[in-house]
Design a protein around this motif. Structure first.
Motif, PDB file in Angstrom:
ATOM      1  N   CYS A  67       0.972  -1.307   0.260  1.00 53.50           N
ATOM      2  CA  CYS A  67       0.083  -0.069  -0.023  1.00 53.50           C
ATOM      3  C   CYS A  67       0.987   1.240  -0.006  1.00 53.50           C
ATOM      4  N   SER A 103      -2.425  -2.986  -3.718  1.00 53.11           N
ATOM      5  CA  SER A 103      -3.492  -4.130  -3.558  1.00 53.11           C
ATOM      6  C   SER A 103      -3.603  -4.785  -2.339  1.00 53.11           C
ATOM      7  N   THR A 140      -3.291  -4.152   2.305  1.00 50.44           N
ATOM      8  CA  THR A 140      -3.777  -3.331   3.418  1.00 50.44           C
ATOM      9  C   THR A 140      -3.114  -2.045   3.932  1.00 50.44           C
ATOM     10  N   ILE A 143      -6.603  -1.086  -2.917  1.00 45.10           N
ATOM     11  CA  ILE A 143      -6.458  -1.522  -1.725  1.00 45.10           C
ATOM     12  C   ILE A 143      -7.743  -2.189  -1.162  1.00 45.10           C
TER      13      ILE A 143
END
Length: 206
Positions: free
Chosen positions: A57, A72, A74, A100
């Motif tokens: 992220c 893609s 957290t 995300i």
């Protein structure tokens, strides 16, 4: 390591402005890009390089105040005033979130003097931490991901510009102080909501 980079002069025939700027991504410093041979001299602007804000992220903010959260994975949780873009939060004019899955606690909290008026949380996001928009006083419009089932604690607390809000039929729980001290004048709570926390709608500012 390009952490000392502050100027890029490009003499090629391709346009580096836009997504190609990501080639210079590293640690959060700022730099200028000027194209010297792309049809005409073109100043791309001052860019803050993307940096990590979680597991796969990244974040970046440009000169016009567009904060982009990409990747893609957290986002990590923050405490109030500890997000990595804290020194620039009052210059934020828009937030773009792409792909995300999680937005961390207090991620955008405290935009007291910024131009952020609306935001769309994409359907890739399935979890949001508490206090994400706390005290974003100019925020007026929010579109939630349809994957979200809760409105976390203090999510919109102090958002006095928020006068209407649509709670979609995926929401099951509204936690404590979620809409405390907002400007809400109208809200429809669907039958899917089974739990409303303490002071969720306390001290509405209309």
């Amino acid at each position: 390591d390009t952490s000392n980079l502050n100027v890029v002069n490009y003499n090629g025939n391709s346009n580096l402005c836009g997504e190609n700027i990501q080639a210079f991504v590293n640690s959060g410093t700022s730099f200028a890009i000027t194209l010297s041979n792309y049809k005409e001299e073109k100043f791309c602007g001052i860019f803050t390089l993307a940096t990590r804000c979680g597991n796969d992220c990244n974040w970046s903010i440009n000169e016009s105040g567009k904060l982009t959260i990409s990747g893609s994975g957290t986002m990590i949780d923050f405490n109030e005033g500890t997000m990595p873009w804290v020194e620039k939060r009052n210059s934020i004019t828009s937030i773009i979130i792409t792909d995300i899955t999680t937005i961390g606690s207090y991620a955008f909290e405290g935009c007291m003097n910024c131009g952020l008026k609306s935001i769309t949380i994409p359907n890739t996001v399935n979890q949001i931490g508490e206090g994400v928009f706390k005290s974003c006083i100019n925020l007026k419009s929010v579109k939630l991901s349809t994957q979200i089932t809760t409105i976390p604690k203090s999510m919109f607390e102090g958002c006095i510009g928020l006068t209407t809000f649509e709670i979609n039929d995926k929401i099951e729980t509204i936690y404590d102080n979620a809409f405390k001290s907002t400007g809400l004048k109208q809200i429809i709570i669907p039958s899917t909501v089974t739990t409303i926390g303490e002071y969720a709608f306390r001290k509405l500012m209309f």
